[in-house]
Motif scaffolding. Structure first.
Motif, PDB file in Angstrom:
ATOM      1  N   LEU A 180      24.413  46.226 -29.364  1.00  0.00           N
ATOM      2  CA  LEU A 180      24.637  47.520 -29.998  1.00  0.00           C
ATOM      3  C   LEU A 180      26.133  47.835 -29.990  1.00  0.00           C
TER       4      LEU A 180
ATOM      5  N   THR B 101      22.088  46.094 -25.035  1.00  0.00           N
ATOM      6  CA  THR B 101      23.280  46.948 -24.968  1.00  0.00           C
ATOM      7  C   THR B 101      24.524  46.320 -25.590  1.00  0.00           C
TER       8      THR B 101
ATOM      9  N   THR C 218      17.630  53.800 -28.716  1.00  0.00           N
ATOM     10  CA  THR C 218      18.864  53.280 -28.111  1.00  0.00           C
ATOM     11  C   THR C 218      18.541  52.130 -27.178  1.00  0.00           C
TER      12      THR C 218
ATOM     13  N   VAL D   5      26.280  54.281 -25.969  1.00  0.00           N
ATOM     14  CA  VAL D   5      25.207  53.445 -25.430  1.00  0.00           C
ATOM     15  C   VAL D   5      24.755  53.915 -24.043  1.00  0.00           C
TER      16      VAL D   5
END
Lengths: 287, 316
Positions: free
Chosen positions: A128, A125, A120, A150
């Motif tokens: 994603l 961020t 992740t 996230v």
């Protein structure tokens, strides 16, 4: 151990954190005031009054549809705040469950969860988030889901670290020796130790979550019109930057103040609850 | 000694393998859960069943998922990211066209964040006025709270609309006039954080014993501050730049769309709206790869700055 009263006193003693809290409460009060005001005074479309500059009647001016920018800013702020809290809570639930499971049971489960967290974190961020929003149906539930996904990894890492510390402590070992089952140990002995760091990391992430939501809405991937959102208001104001700059300036100012307030509250909560909170990799990551 | 360093580097690289595999898998899964049929978005309004079948076969979408996954991985191994649904060009070609511009932007943002941050933070530590400390704290708070896209618009409003000093958007062959606003916008939050940790890094170290020793040796104040203070402040600064590099890459989507900068970030956004899934998938995968490599470099550079990390004794 922190008592609730001590925490409240310490928190209220921090002027900046208090200022942040007051601003957030003000936004909520404004929303309430709007809910109880007559419908006509809310942000109805009024084409005779489009693109009016700020005045007494419309302190933030009006938009191309003649809607009051102040009302929309308040409503947008409350949406952002609501989405932020719900998404953060969603992250918290995932992070707590996976973090406790990883730390307590260890072994393969632990390395699996931690690799998942690493993966992740390997994505920038916002990218994603964009990738997720690109493939799901747009809308509020997808947005909350994406923001929640996230945010889980930092919480899980923190919880896991906390569980690892307390798993080996005497009182946990004693409970185990006395024949307590996993359930008792986790819920009665280990989870209570995670509460204050979890509250800290929860509040520290609020500002970033609100920022992420408004960035997505700005790009057209978040909250969908006609629902007012600060990000969308700012992006639709861009074409009027020369003639009606208030369309971008005021919502942006409100958004900055809101993220600022949330960050101040987060810092205040950390300083009054757990100033020596172990720094977890990824916890301080920005959007 | 060299053996130890080599072992350190190799270990870090080996640790990356499962993460890279995970990143590849996540991008595969993401694009597999697309609602509806990607082929339908591809052919548009007019189609017949035969064409659809043919396209599915062409794209390999008629095969079972594990086979598709395996083929995806083998294609990746040959640096083949497929072709764009919209232009039909290989995705890798488009990425290589656009990425240098994004890299220019991100790298400029990084340089601005580090130099300006170190300068502001160092100054605030050197001149210990309380108001200087307070204004730095305010600056760093506002810096991390102001949304990138709004900051960019403010700069356009001020420097392009009001003062007519800089062009509001465009690439201009990468010339400084066009680069400066997007780069500052992208760097701002990072710069504020760097300034804050630099100040506290300097202040921490200035009370240490070895600083007193250095001063006792007769070294001048400025030399001591610059040499030892900087070294101490450098580790957290490297950490910030490393983690923030993801923000540079992600933020490039926002910055590039505001300033009309023709980089990879803007291409990603355009591909999202055109539902050009191979392009999105390839670009996101590529960005994640860049981010992972940057973090590897950051990890390795700790060893250069702080010998304790390299030898595995104490340290981080």
């Amino acid at each position: 151990m922190n008592s609730g009263g001590g925490f409240l006193r310490r928190f209220l003693g921090k002027r900046l954190a208090l200022a942040g809290l007051v601003f957030i409460l003000l936004v909520n009060a404004a929303v309430l005031a709007m809910v109880f005001s007559p419908p006509a005074e809310r942000d109805g479309i009024d084409l005779d009054n489009s693109l009016r500059p700020p005045s007494l009647g419309h302190p933030f001016g009006t938009d191309p549809f003649g809607r009051d920018v102040l009302s929309r800013t308040v409503r947008g702020s409350s949406t952002s705040l609501g989405v932020g809290f719900i998404a953060r809570t969603f992250s918290l639930v995932i992070g707590l469950v996976l973090g406790v499971a990883a730390g307590y049971f260890g072994g393969r489960l632990d390395s699996f969860v931690m690799r998942l967290a690493d993966i992740t974190f390997a994505f920038p961020t916002l990218l994603l988030l964009i990738a997720i929003m690109a493939v799901v149906d747009p809308g509020l539930p997808s947005l909350v889901l994406a923001l929640g996904i996230v945010g889980w990894a930092a919480i899980a890492r923190l919880v896991r670290a906390q569980v690892l510390i307390y798993r080996e402590r005497e009182f946990v070992q004693a409970a185990k020796a006395a024949g307590a089952g996993h359930k008792t140990i986790i819920f009665k002995h280990i989870l209570p130790q995670c509460i204050s760091p979890v509250i800290v990391v929860y509040s520290l992430g609020l500002g970033m979550t609100v920022m992420a939501e408004s960035s997505l809405s700005f790009l057209g991937l978040g909250i969908q019109p006609p629902a007012p959102s600060l990000g969308k208001m700012i992006s639709s104001g861009i074409v009027f930057m020369r003639t009606a700059p208030w369309l971008t300036l005021f919502p942006g100012l409100a958004l900055t103040l809101m993220v600022c307030s949330l960050n101040l509250v987060g810092d205040g909560v950390r300083d009054s609850l757990d100033p020596r909170l172990a720094v977890v990799r990824g916890a301080g990551r920005r959007l | 000694m060299i053996g130890a360093v080599l072992k350190f580097v190799l270990r870090r690289i080996l640790l990356l393998a499962p993460i890279l595999w995970g990143v590849v898998t996540v991008t595969f899964i993401l694009m597999y859960v697309i609602p509806g049929d990607p082929v339908l978005t591809l052919v548009g309004e007019r189609y017949d069943e035969e064409t659809l079948e043919e396209m599915r076969r062409e794209l390999g979408l008629d095969k079972p998922i594990p086979v598709q996954y395996f083929e995806y991985i083998t294609r990746l191994a040959r640096f083949d990211l497929g072709r764009s649904f919209v232009t039909g060009r290989p995705v890798t070609v488009s990425i290589m066209d656009r990425f240098p511009r994004t890299l220019l932007l991100a790298f400029s943002a990084m340089v601005i964040a580090v130099t300006a941050g170190l300068g502001i933070g160092g100054l605030a530590a050197w001149k210990r006025h309380p108001w200087l400390g307070h204004s730095l704290m305010t600056f760093s708070l506002v810096g991390v709270s102001i949304p990138v896209f709004w900051l960019g618009l403010l700069l356009i409003f001020l420097f392009s609309i009001k003062l007519s000093l800089l062009p509001p958007s465009g690439y201009g062959g990468g010339s400084l006039r066009y680069l400066i606003m997007p780069a500052v916008t992208l760097s701002f939050a990072s710069m504020a954080t760097v300034a804050r940790v630099t100040r506290s890094g300097f202040l921490d170290v200035l009370g240490e014993d070895y600083i007193r020793t250095a001063k006792a040796k007769g070294l001048g104040n400025a030399v001591v501050v610059a040499k030892h203070g900087l070294r101490n402040a450098l580790v957290p600064v490297i950490t910030i730049v490393g983690t923030d590099f993801g923000s540079y890459l992600g933020g490039s989507v926002l910055t590039e769309s505001i300033f009309g900068w023709p980089g990879l970030g803007r291409l990603i956004l355009q591909s999202v709206f055109k539902r050009d899934f191979p392009m999105i998938q390839g670009a996101i995968l590529f960005m994640a790869l860049v981010f992972v490599i940057v973090n590897l470099i950051v990890d390795l550079s700790y060893g250069l700055v702080d010998p304790r990390v390299r030898t595995g004794r104490g340290g981080q």
